[in-house]
Design an enzyme around this catalytic site. Structure first.
Site, PDB file in Angstrom:
ATOM      1  N   SER A  18       0.833  -1.208   0.000  1.00 57.19           N
ATOM      2  CA  SER A  18       0.000   0.000   0.000  1.00 57.19           C
ATOM      3  C   SER A  18       0.868   1.259   0.000  1.00 57.19           C
ATOM      4  O   SER A  18       1.874   1.334   0.728  1.00 57.19           O
ATOM      5  CB  SER A  18      -0.886   0.056   1.252  1.00 57.19           C
ATOM      6  OG  SER A  18      -1.812  -1.004   1.260  1.00 57.19           O
ATOM      7  N   VAL A  64     -14.868   3.451   5.817  1.00 58.88           N
ATOM      8  CA  VAL A  64     -15.172   4.865   5.593  1.00 58.88           C
ATOM      9  C   VAL A  64     -16.587   5.112   5.063  1.00 58.88           C
ATOM     10  O   VAL A  64     -16.982   6.267   4.909  1.00 58.88           O
ATOM     11  CB  VAL A  64     -14.146   5.552   4.654  1.00 58.88           C
ATOM     12  CG1 VAL A  64     -12.759   5.542   5.263  1.00 58.88           C
ATOM     13  CG2 VAL A  64     -14.158   4.928   3.258  1.00 58.88           C
ATOM     14  N   TYR A 155     -10.229   2.840 -16.649  1.00 57.18           N
ATOM     15  CA  TYR A 155     -10.238   3.597 -15.386  1.00 57.18           C
ATOM     16  C   TYR A 155     -11.643   4.139 -15.101  1.00 57.18           C
ATOM     17  O   TYR A 155     -12.061   4.253 -13.945  1.00 57.18           O
ATOM     18  CB  TYR A 155      -9.181   4.699 -15.413  1.00 57.18           C
ATOM     19  CG  TYR A 155      -8.720   5.115 -14.033  1.00 57.18           C
ATOM     20  CD1 TYR A 155      -8.129   4.203 -13.163  1.00 57.18           C
ATOM     21  CD2 TYR A 155      -8.887   6.421 -13.591  1.00 57.18           C
ATOM     22  CE1 TYR A 155      -7.720   4.588 -11.895  1.00 57.18           C
ATOM     23  CE2 TYR A 155      -8.476   6.812 -12.320  1.00 57.18           C
ATOM     24  CZ  TYR A 155      -7.896   5.892 -11.486  1.00 57.18           C
ATOM     25  OH  TYR A 155      -7.502   6.275 -10.227  1.00 57.18           O
ATOM     26  N   LYS A 162     -11.904  10.538  -9.212  1.00 57.15           N
ATOM     27  CA  LYS A 162     -10.669  11.286  -8.917  1.00 57.15           C
ATOM     28  C   LYS A 162     -10.824  12.764  -9.304  1.00 57.15           C
ATOM     29  O   LYS A 162     -10.272  13.639  -8.632  1.00 57.15           O
ATOM     30  CB  LYS A 162      -9.474  10.673  -9.632  1.00 57.15           C
ATOM     31  CG  LYS A 162      -9.046   9.299  -9.109  1.00 57.15           C
ATOM     32  CD  LYS A 162      -8.744   9.297  -7.622  1.00 57.15           C
ATOM     33  CE  LYS A 162      -8.064   7.997  -7.182  1.00 57.15           C
ATOM     34  NZ  LYS A 162      -8.014   7.863  -5.709  1.00 57.15           N
ATOM     35  N   ALA A 195      -5.223  -2.117  -5.021  1.00 52.83           N
ATOM     36  CA  ALA A 195      -6.230  -1.297  -5.711  1.00 52.83           C
ATOM     37  C   ALA A 195      -5.981  -1.311  -7.222  1.00 52.83           C
ATOM     38  O   ALA A 195      -6.914  -1.436  -8.022  1.00 52.83           O
ATOM     39  CB  ALA A 195      -6.202   0.140  -5.182  1.00 52.83           C
TER      40      ALA A 195
HETATM   41  N1  LIG Z   1      -1.550   2.194  -7.272  1.00 51.68           N
HETATM   42  C1  LIG Z   1      -1.671   3.144  -8.170  1.00 51.68           C
HETATM   43  O1  LIG Z   1      -1.305   2.985  -9.346  1.00 51.68           O
HETATM   44  C2  LIG Z   1      -2.262   4.480  -7.785  1.00 51.68           C
HETATM   45  C3  LIG Z   1      -1.998   5.606  -8.589  1.00 51.68           C
HETATM   46  C4  LIG Z   1      -2.561   6.840  -8.233  1.00 51.68           C
HETATM   47  C5  LIG Z   1      -3.363   6.925  -7.111  1.00 51.68           C
HETATM   48  N2  LIG Z   1      -3.592   5.799  -6.352  1.00 51.68           N
HETATM   49  C6  LIG Z   1      -4.458   5.964  -5.181  1.00 51.68           C
HETATM   50  O2  LIG Z   1      -3.715   5.693  -4.014  1.00 51.68           O
HETATM   51  C7  LIG Z   1      -4.631   5.354  -2.970  1.00 51.68           C
HETATM   52  C8  LIG Z   1      -4.104   4.112  -2.257  1.00 51.68           C
HETATM   53  O3  LIG Z   1      -4.174   2.995  -3.134  1.00 51.68           O
HETATM   54  P1  LIG Z   1      -3.021   1.897  -3.262  1.00 51.68           P
HETATM   55  O4  LIG Z   1      -2.629   1.877  -4.687  1.00 51.68           O
HETATM   56  O5  LIG Z   1      -2.012   2.083  -2.206  1.00 51.68           O
HETATM   57  O6  LIG Z   1      -3.834   0.548  -3.061  1.00 51.68           O
HETATM   58  P2  LIG Z   1      -4.319  -0.208  -1.709  1.00 51.68           P
HETATM   59  O7  LIG Z   1      -5.285  -1.239  -2.190  1.00 51.68           O
HETATM   60  O8  LIG Z   1      -3.166  -0.677  -0.931  1.00 51.68           O
HETATM   61  O9  LIG Z   1      -5.076   0.940  -0.912  1.00 51.68           O
HETATM   62  C9  LIG Z   1      -6.439   1.231  -1.074  1.00 51.68           C
HETATM   63  C10 LIG Z   1      -7.007   1.288   0.318  1.00 51.68           C
HETATM   64  O10 LIG Z   1      -8.397   1.660   0.287  1.00 51.68           O
HETATM   65  C11 LIG Z   1      -8.966   1.007   1.398  1.00 51.68           C
HETATM   66  N3  LIG Z   1     -10.426   0.959   1.310  1.00 51.68           N
HETATM   67  C12 LIG Z   1     -11.210   0.530   0.283  1.00 51.68           C
HETATM   68  N4  LIG Z   1     -12.514   0.574   0.646  1.00 51.68           N
HETATM   69  C13 LIG Z   1     -12.535   1.040   1.928  1.00 51.68           C
HETATM   70  C14 LIG Z   1     -13.566   1.315   2.856  1.00 51.68           C
HETATM   71  N5  LIG Z   1     -14.865   1.116   2.564  1.00 51.68           N
HETATM   72  N6  LIG Z   1     -13.216   1.786   4.089  1.00 51.68           N
HETATM   73  C15 LIG Z   1     -11.927   2.015   4.407  1.00 51.68           C
HETATM   74  N7  LIG Z   1     -10.918   1.779   3.573  1.00 51.68           N
HETATM   75  C16 LIG Z   1     -11.220   1.294   2.342  1.00 51.68           C
HETATM   76  C17 LIG Z   1      -8.354  -0.392   1.359  1.00 51.68           C
HETATM   77  O11 LIG Z   1      -8.501  -1.043   2.608  1.00 51.68           O
HETATM   78  C18 LIG Z   1      -6.914  -0.051   1.055  1.00 51.68           C
HETATM   79  O12 LIG Z   1      -6.192   0.118   2.245  1.00 51.68           O
HETATM   80  C19 LIG Z   1      -5.989   5.191  -3.640  1.00 51.68           C
HETATM   81  O13 LIG Z   1      -6.727   6.382  -3.491  1.00 51.68           O
HETATM   82  C20 LIG Z   1      -5.614   4.996  -5.096  1.00 51.68           C
HETATM   83  O14 LIG Z   1      -6.661   5.363  -5.979  1.00 51.68           O
HETATM   84  C21 LIG Z   1      -3.058   4.605  -6.655  1.00 51.68           C
END
Ligand SMILES: NC(=O)c1ccc[n+]([C@@H]2O[C@H](COP(=O)([O-])OP(=O)(O)OC[C@H]3O[C@@H](n4cnc5c(N)ncnc54)[C@H](O)[C@@H]3O)[C@@H](O)[C@H]2O)c1
Length: 255
Positions: A18, A64, A155, A162, A195
């Site tokens: 994460s 959340v 996406y 977003k 994710a």
């Molecule tokens: N991985 C990528 O390529 C990327 C790029 C840009 C932005 N992001 C963003 O970064 C953020 C973190 O994602 P990540 O890539 O680390 O993946 P990740 O899956 O590790 O993190 C996503 C988190 O969202 C949490 N989540 C989902 N539904 C939930 C709920 N109902 N209540 C509480 N928590 C909930 C999950 O438990 C998880 O910890 C996200 O907003 C994602 O969109 C990711």
């Protein structure tokens, strides 16, 4: 140390890949005191040992979608710390069926779910955090993606979410700025995480960015954590309402 004694709550650690976990580790190294939340019982097994390894002082459940659970987190932090300096929101979700094909696959329920978990949650968290953050020079950071601005395959509804999240950053920054609280987003390049695995054909996006970004590489969770440290420290005391790209420069390329 840039965050000595700062009280930090982090939403979004699911496992060691994460982005939120890289942020938690770096903030711990920089002297912060941490509270880590997890999405529900199914995640606790994974998250608790990670949180304990960086001496998190609170490890709390928080789905959340529940205002009660969000309020319970800040009630607990209020009695533990009396205030909160930094909030990290790294939470997003959309149904897998809607992260393939085109945006025409989006259902009414799927749209509402993606917006609730990926956008409204940031507003709900900041609403609950606000009374505890006033007058401390606090800062909140959320995570976005370039799919807010441009079209990426599969996406879909998450791109719309977003875009709404980035608008929320601007509105929130105005709402809480007078209380000395800064709100920013990091628009991160693609990284292999839980994710990201939900986005159909994600590896094509990764390969494309690696080939075309000015830095000719994809970014790491640690790259994002470094930018989060800057945005949450006094180094960025004059920065609010920004969408800060950490994407190897990919967003500047036309062709
Ligand atoms: N991985 C990528 O390529 C990327 C790029 C840009 C932005 N992001 C963003 O970064 C953020 C973190 O994602 P990540 O890539 O680390 O993946 P990740 O899956 O590790 O993190 C996503 C988190 O969202 C949490 N989540 C989902 N539904 C939930 C709920 N109902 N209540 C509480 N928590 C909930 C999950 O438990 C998880 O910890 C996200 O907003 C994602 O969109 C990711």
């Amino acid at each position: 140390m840039l965050l000595s004694g700062k009280k930090v709550v982090i939403f979004g650690v699911a496992n060691e890949k994460s982005i939120a976990w890289a942020i938690a580790r770096l903030f711990h190294e920089q002297g912060a005191e941490l509270a880590i939340t997890y999405a529900g019982e199914a995640f606790e097994k994974r998250v608790r040992p990670l949180a304990e390894s960086i001496n998190a002082v609170a490890i709390l459940p928080c789905n959340v979608t529940s205002d009660d659970e969000i309020e319970a987190v800040f009630r607990e932090l209020g009695s533990l710390w009396g205030g909160v300096d930094i909030v990290i929101h790294a939470v997003a979700f959309a149904n897998k069926e809607e992260l393939k094909g085109t945006i025409l696959n989006t259902t009414r329920d799927g749209f509402a779910t993606a917006m609730d978990i990926s956008v409204y949650s940031f507003l709900a968290i900041m609403k609950a955090a606000h009374p505890l953050m006033q007058g401390r020079g606090g800062s909140a950071v959320t995570l976005s993606y370039y799919g807010a601005m441009k079209v990426f395959p599969s996406y879909n509804v998450m791109g719309v979410a977003k875009a709404a999240l980035e608008a929320s950053v601007r509105y929130l920054s105005e709402a809480v700025g007078p209380d000395g609280i800064r709100i920013n987003a990091i628009s991160a390049g693609p990284i292999r995480t839980l994710a990201a695995a939900g986005v159909n054909g994600f590896h094509h996006i990764l390969n494309h960015v690696e080939a075309k970004a000015p830095l000719r590489r994809t970014i790491t969770q640690e790259d994002v954590a470094g930018a989060a440290l800057y945005l949450c420290s006094d180094m960025a005391a004059g920065v609010s309402g920004e969408i800060h790209y950490v994407d190897g420069g990919y967003n500047v390329i036309g062709l």
